[in-house]
Design a protein around this motif. Structure first.
Motif, PDB file in Angstrom:
ATOM      1  N   GLU A   2       0.992  -1.196   0.176  1.00 26.37           N
ATOM      2  CA  GLU A   2       0.020   0.029   0.010  1.00 26.37           C
ATOM      3  C   GLU A   2       0.980   1.309   0.081  1.00 26.37           C
ATOM      4  OE1 GLU A   2      -3.730   1.765   2.321  1.00 26.37           O
ATOM      5  OE2 GLU A   2      -2.443   0.282   3.300  1.00 26.37           O
ATOM      6  N   GLU A   3       0.504   2.223  -0.781  1.00 27.35           N
ATOM      7  CA  GLU A   3       1.108   3.639  -0.866  1.00 27.35           C
ATOM      8  C   GLU A   3       0.140   4.495  -0.287  1.00 27.35           C
ATOM      9  OE1 GLU A   3       3.793   4.778  -4.316  1.00 27.35           O
ATOM     10  OE2 GLU A   3       2.451   6.537  -4.277  1.00 27.35           O
ATOM     11  N   LEU A   4       1.020   5.355   0.650  1.00 26.08           N
ATOM     12  CA  LEU A   4       0.061   6.228   1.476  1.00 26.08           C
ATOM     13  C   LEU A   4       0.690   7.782   1.104  1.00 26.08           C
ATOM     14  CD1 LEU A   4      -0.632   4.756   4.890  1.00 26.08           C
ATOM     15  CD2 LEU A   4      -2.129   4.812   2.759  1.00 26.08           C
ATOM     16  N   PRO A  56      -4.946  -2.936   9.276  1.00 25.49           N
ATOM     17  CA  PRO A  56      -3.960  -3.923   9.065  1.00 25.49           C
ATOM     18  C   PRO A  56      -2.772  -3.423   8.939  1.00 25.49           C
ATOM     19  CG  PRO A  56      -5.236  -4.178   7.344  1.00 25.49           C
ATOM     20  CD  PRO A  56      -5.949  -3.129   7.862  1.00 25.49           C
ATOM     21  N   ALA A  57      -1.801  -3.791   9.685  1.00 22.36           N
ATOM     22  CA  ALA A  57      -0.322  -3.199   9.589  1.00 22.36           C
ATOM     23  C   ALA A  57       0.432  -4.126   8.711  1.00 22.36           C
ATOM     24  CB  ALA A  57       0.224  -3.265  10.982  1.00 22.36           C
ATOM     25  N   GLY A  58       0.513  -3.571   7.451  1.00 26.53           N
ATOM     26  CA  GLY A  58       1.186  -4.629   6.346  1.00 26.53           C
ATOM     27  C   GLY A  58       2.284  -3.598   5.693  1.00 26.53           C
ATOM     28  N   PRO A  59       2.995  -4.195   4.824  1.00 25.08           N
ATOM     29  CA  PRO A  59       3.981  -3.349   4.150  1.00 25.08           C
ATOM     30  C   PRO A  59       3.510  -2.158   3.439  1.00 25.08           C
ATOM     31  CG  PRO A  59       4.177  -5.718   3.507  1.00 25.08           C
ATOM     32  CD  PRO A  59       3.056  -5.581   4.254  1.00 25.08           C
ATOM     33  N   LEU A  60       3.974  -1.162   3.758  1.00 25.04           N
ATOM     34  CA  LEU A  60       3.412  -0.012   3.133  1.00 25.04           C
ATOM     35  C   LEU A  60       4.844   0.973   2.555  1.00 25.04           C
ATOM     36  CD1 LEU A  60       3.674   2.832   5.319  1.00 25.04           C
ATOM     37  CD2 LEU A  60       1.821   1.348   6.200  1.00 25.04           C
ATOM     38  N   THR A  61       4.146   1.944   1.648  1.00 24.39           N
ATOM     39  CA  THR A  61       5.373   2.956   1.324  1.00 24.39           C
ATOM     40  C   THR A  61       4.637   4.387   1.593  1.00 24.39           C
ATOM     41  OG1 THR A  61       5.952   1.591  -0.601  1.00 24.39           O
ATOM     42  CG2 THR A  61       6.396   3.920  -1.002  1.00 24.39           C
ATOM     43  N   LEU A  62       5.486   5.247   2.136  1.00 20.57           N
ATOM     44  CA  LEU A  62       5.114   6.596   2.373  1.00 20.57           C
ATOM     45  C   LEU A  62       5.618   7.303   1.253  1.00 20.57           C
ATOM     46  CD1 LEU A  62       5.591   7.076   6.216  1.00 20.57           C
ATOM     47  CD2 LEU A  62       3.504   6.616   5.133  1.00 20.57           C
ATOM     48  N   ARG A  63       4.611   8.105   0.517  1.00 18.46           N
ATOM     49  CA  ARG A  63       5.118   9.112  -0.428  1.00 18.46           C
ATOM     50  C   ARG A  63       4.895  10.601   0.202  1.00 18.46           C
ATOM     51  NH1 ARG A  63       5.206   9.501  -5.660  1.00 18.46           N
ATOM     52  NH2 ARG A  63       4.498   7.573  -6.069  1.00 18.46           N
TER      53      ARG A  63
END
Length: 74
Positions: A2-4, A56-63
């Motif tokens: 996911e990208e936030l 849910p805490a999964g892998p994510l990317t912060l933009r």
């Protein structure tokens, strides 16, 4: 993954950078005197805030999108 998106803006009056999670991360507002310190805080605060919001805490990317406006003579 996911990208936030986090918006980072400069507050000239307070002399701090402010991070706002907007719709992607409701409730996220942090500030710091340097961008690097703010990014380090975001690395820890975002997963914790998402967990508190029941996501849910999964892998994510912060933009991180930053903005700074300066008044110049002219």
């Amino acid at each position: 993954m996911e990208e936030l998106t986090v918006k980072i803006t400069w507050d000239a009056e307070a002399c701090v950078w402010i991070a706002d999670g907007g719709e992607d991360i409701p409730g996220l507002t942090l500030e710091s005197g340097s961008v690097d310190a703010l990014i380090e805080r975001l690395r820890y605060a975002v997963p914790e805030l998402l967990a508190l919001n029941g996501k849910p805490a999964g892998p994510l990317t912060l933009r991180m999108v930053s903005e700074r406006c300066e008044r110049v003579a002219g």
